[in-house]
Design a protein around this motif. Structure first.
Motif, PDB file in Angstrom:
ATOM      1  N   GLY A   1       0.886  -1.181   0.119  1.00 27.10           N
ATOM      2  CA  GLY A   1       0.162  -0.070  -0.219  1.00 27.10           C
ATOM      3  C   GLY A   1       1.019   1.248  -0.026  1.00 27.10           C
ATOM      4  O   GLY A   1       0.561   2.420  -0.498  1.00 27.10           O
TER       5      GLY A   1
ATOM      6  N   SER B   1      -3.005   8.614  11.044  1.00 28.67           N
ATOM      7  CA  SER B   1      -3.017   7.581  10.094  1.00 28.67           C
ATOM      8  C   SER B   1      -1.918   6.706  10.086  1.00 28.67           C
ATOM      9  O   SER B   1      -0.836   6.899  11.022  1.00 28.67           O
ATOM     10  CB  SER B   1      -3.032   7.913   8.675  1.00 28.67           C
ATOM     11  OG  SER B   1      -3.189   6.862   7.688  1.00 28.67           O
ATOM     12  N   ASP B   2      -1.875   5.387   9.628  1.00 28.64           N
ATOM     13  CA  ASP B   2      -0.628   4.606   9.467  1.00 28.64           C
ATOM     14  C   ASP B   2       0.586   5.709   8.866  1.00 28.64           C
ATOM     15  O   ASP B   2       0.394   6.491   7.985  1.00 28.64           O
ATOM     16  CB  ASP B   2      -0.642   3.567   8.352  1.00 28.64           C
ATOM     17  CG  ASP B   2       0.186   2.612   8.144  1.00 28.64           C
ATOM     18  OD1 ASP B   2      -0.046   1.379   8.476  1.00 28.64           O
ATOM     19  OD2 ASP B   2       1.360   2.875   7.716  1.00 28.64           O
TER      20      ASP B   2
ATOM     21  N   ASP C   1      -6.447   7.473   0.186  1.00 23.37           N
ATOM     22  CA  ASP C   1      -5.819   6.485   1.116  1.00 23.37           C
ATOM     23  C   ASP C   1      -6.887   5.541   1.544  1.00 23.37           C
ATOM     24  O   ASP C   1      -7.497   5.729   2.776  1.00 23.37           O
ATOM     25  CB  ASP C   1      -4.937   6.987   2.384  1.00 23.37           C
ATOM     26  CG  ASP C   1      -4.265   5.568   2.957  1.00 23.37           C
ATOM     27  OD1 ASP C   1      -4.637   4.601   2.914  1.00 23.37           O
ATOM     28  OD2 ASP C   1      -3.388   5.965   3.619  1.00 23.37           O
TER      29      ASP C   1
ATOM     30  N   CYS D   1      -6.480   2.234   1.936  1.00 32.11           N
ATOM     31  CA  CYS D   1      -5.876   0.930   2.633  1.00 32.11           C
ATOM     32  C   CYS D   1      -6.646   0.073   3.503  1.00 32.11           C
ATOM     33  O   CYS D   1      -6.376  -0.916   3.755  1.00 32.11           O
ATOM     34  CB  CYS D   1      -4.508   1.442   3.138  1.00 32.11           C
ATOM     35  SG  CYS D   1      -3.358   1.809   1.714  1.00 32.11           S
TER      36      CYS D   1
ATOM     37  N   SER E   1      -4.215  -1.651   0.487  1.00 34.95           N
ATOM     38  CA  SER E   1      -3.038  -2.467   0.782  1.00 34.95           C
ATOM     39  C   SER E   1      -3.677  -3.850   0.971  1.00 34.95           C
ATOM     40  O   SER E   1      -4.740  -3.993   1.445  1.00 34.95           O
ATOM     41  CB  SER E   1      -2.778  -1.768   2.332  1.00 34.95           C
ATOM     42  OG  SER E   1      -1.874  -2.913   2.885  1.00 34.95           O
TER      43      SER E   1
ATOM     44  N   ALA F   1      -1.969  -6.176   2.667  1.00 33.43           N
ATOM     45  CA  ALA F   1      -1.003  -6.607   4.115  1.00 33.43           C
ATOM     46  C   ALA F   1      -2.186  -7.569   4.640  1.00 33.43           C
ATOM     47  O   ALA F   1      -3.161  -7.467   4.470  1.00 33.43           O
ATOM     48  CB  ALA F   1      -0.716  -5.428   4.930  1.00 33.43           C
TER      49      ALA F   1
HETATM   50  C1  LIG Z   1      -1.777  -0.447   5.989  1.00 34.37           C
HETATM   51  C2  LIG Z   1      -2.002   1.031   5.614  1.00 34.37           C
HETATM   52  C3  LIG Z   1      -1.060   1.633   4.662  1.00 34.37           C
HETATM   53  C4  LIG Z   1       0.527   0.895   3.997  1.00 34.37           C
HETATM   54  O1  LIG Z   1      -0.052  -0.337   3.522  1.00 34.37           O
HETATM   55  P1  LIG Z   1       1.370  -1.323   3.324  1.00 34.37           P
HETATM   56  O2  LIG Z   1       0.657  -2.241   2.420  1.00 34.37           O
HETATM   57  O3  LIG Z   1       1.461  -1.904   4.772  1.00 34.37           O
HETATM   58  O4  LIG Z   1       2.391  -0.668   2.868  1.00 34.37           O
HETATM   59  C5  LIG Z   1      -1.199   3.026   4.246  1.00 34.37           C
HETATM   60  N1  LIG Z   1      -2.413   3.718   4.709  1.00 34.37           N
HETATM   61  C6  LIG Z   1      -3.146   3.181   5.926  1.00 34.37           C
HETATM   62  C7  LIG Z   1      -4.203   3.802   6.260  1.00 34.37           C
HETATM   63  C8  LIG Z   1      -3.012   1.830   6.046  1.00 34.37           C
HETATM   64  O5  LIG Z   1      -3.859   1.231   7.059  1.00 34.37           O
END
Ligand SMILES: *Cc1c(COP(=O)(O)O)cnc(C)c1O
Length: 383
Positions: free
Chosen positions: A56, A81-82, A153, A155, A177, A179
């Protein structure tokens, strides 16, 4: 919080078939699985183009690069946020401008966006936090008035919706993402960036693959090596694309299980002194996280930990108070809504592979905390 082995057991044969298909084909790079997954994902979401990345974070970075964001530019986003949201902006050389969030959805407050936009603003990057979409109609109206693109975003929000459109359809580009703990979890790192703009998709495809046109690898006749851009290597691999193709048809069912867990929490916790998640009218919340707010968060978290209930506090403290971003010299109080939430929020387990019994156990332990609390003497004023 999660049980990835349980997910594996549910679809074991299909995963093995996909694995066998890729390995026995012997095409580990530039094979048919990545383009097939991109097409299936784009169709599932209802967008024109999907570009598979290896995270992501990569999706965010590539979207910004393809939009021409770079040194001297500013990108407006949120501090809760992340870290990837903010780091992606820095990694393309731009400066972050954080704005505070709404108290109920924890997403970018449209009422604060206008004041954050200046002559250097090159993109707006709202985050659909925890699976609840940001107020996209309001954010879009402001962004359109300024002629500035939005990169969503998304994700944490695959499958979420605002009105008639999914999260991922409101921006010029949107990032997902895969993940392992996200809605569509890979067995490692993976991601996707989507857009309805064909030229933008082409630029993103170049950027994730050494600046080489992808066609060269799929051409029946040999084509010369051509690098059209100073690209990165942020592509998804064939094996992961094949495994994610197995999981995609099950995504809706798994998200329904998240929603059912959330409804179970809402019923069981309704009378406790907690703020439960709310869903804005017209929005679909897909509950990547089930987030409650408590005035006694730390004690509640310790109590649940001792009872074997996993919890989390994403994302506390917020980014402007993290050592990595000390250079912005922002003090406590800079984003009071995000800070207030960060001091009180707690996530409870809501992963689709968990059983209703497990959710009930978590509910019981939360209720027990407040019951013990009510029956114990108040702390002395000096404690
Ligand atoms: C998980 C996440 C990301 C990053 O994604 P990765 O696959 O871990 O690099 C970015 N933004 C948010 C809000 C996320 O939860």
């Amino acid at each position: 919080m999660y049980d990835h082995a349980a997910t594996y057991r549910e679809q074991r044969a299909a995963f093995h078939e996909a694995f066998e298909r890729v390995l026995s084909r012997g095409v580990l790079d530039w094979g048919p699985e990545v383009p097939a997954f991109e097409d299936e994902f784009a169709r599932w979401l209802g967008v024109e183009h999907a570009v598979a990345t290896n995270s992501g974070t990569a999706a965010l970075k590539v979207a910004l690069l393809a939009l021409g964001v770079g040194p001297g530019d500013e990108v407006v986003t949120v501090p809760n946020s992340d870290i990837a949201t903010t780091s992606a902006i820095h990694h393309v050389g731009a400066k972050v401008v954080w704005v505070d969030v709404e108290p109920d959805t924890f997403a970018m407050d449209p009422g604060r966006l206008d004041a954050a936009i200046g002559p250097a603003t090159k993109a707006i990057l709202p985050v659909h936090l925890y699976g609840h979409p940001a107020d996209m109609p309001a954010l879009r109206a402001i962004a359109d008035r300024h002629g500035i693109p939005i990169v969503e975003d998304a994700c944490l929000a695959l499958g979420s919706r605002v009105g008639d459109a999914p999260a991922g359809k409101w921006g010029t580009a949107a990032c997902f993402s895969f993940a392992p703990t996200k809605h569509l979890g890979a067995f490692g790192s993976a991601g996707m960036v989507v857009t309805d703009d064909g030229a933008l998709a082409d630029r993103m495809r170049l950027l994730i693959a050494y600046g080489q046109p992808r066609e060269r690898h799929y051409s029946a006749t040999p084509l010369p090596l051509r690098h059209l851009a100073d690209g990165l290597n942020e592509r998804l691999d064939e094996l992961h694309a094949a495994l994610l193709r197995v999981k995609l048809p099950h995504l809706e069912g798994r998200t329904d299980r998240r929603k059912a867990h959330a409804a179970r929490y809402a019923a069981a916790l309704a009378d406790l002194p907690l703020t439960l998640p709310s869903t804005r009218q017209g929005a679909v919340h897909t509950f990547r996280n089930y987030v409650v707010l408590s005035e006694r968060r730390d004690a509640l978290q310790r109590h649940l930990h001792a009872a074997g209930v996993a919890t989390g506090t994403p994302y506390a403290p917020p980014l402007h108070l993290q050592p990595a971003f000390g250079r912005y010299r922002l003090e406590r109080g800079a984003f009071p809504v995000a800070e207030r939430a960060a001091a009180r929020l707690l996530t409870l387990p809501v992963a689709p592979e968990l059983t209703p019994d497990q959710i009930d156990y978590a509910c019981e332990r939360v209720a027990a905390f407040f019951a013990e609390d009510a029956s114990s003497p108040s702390p002395s004023p000096t404690s």
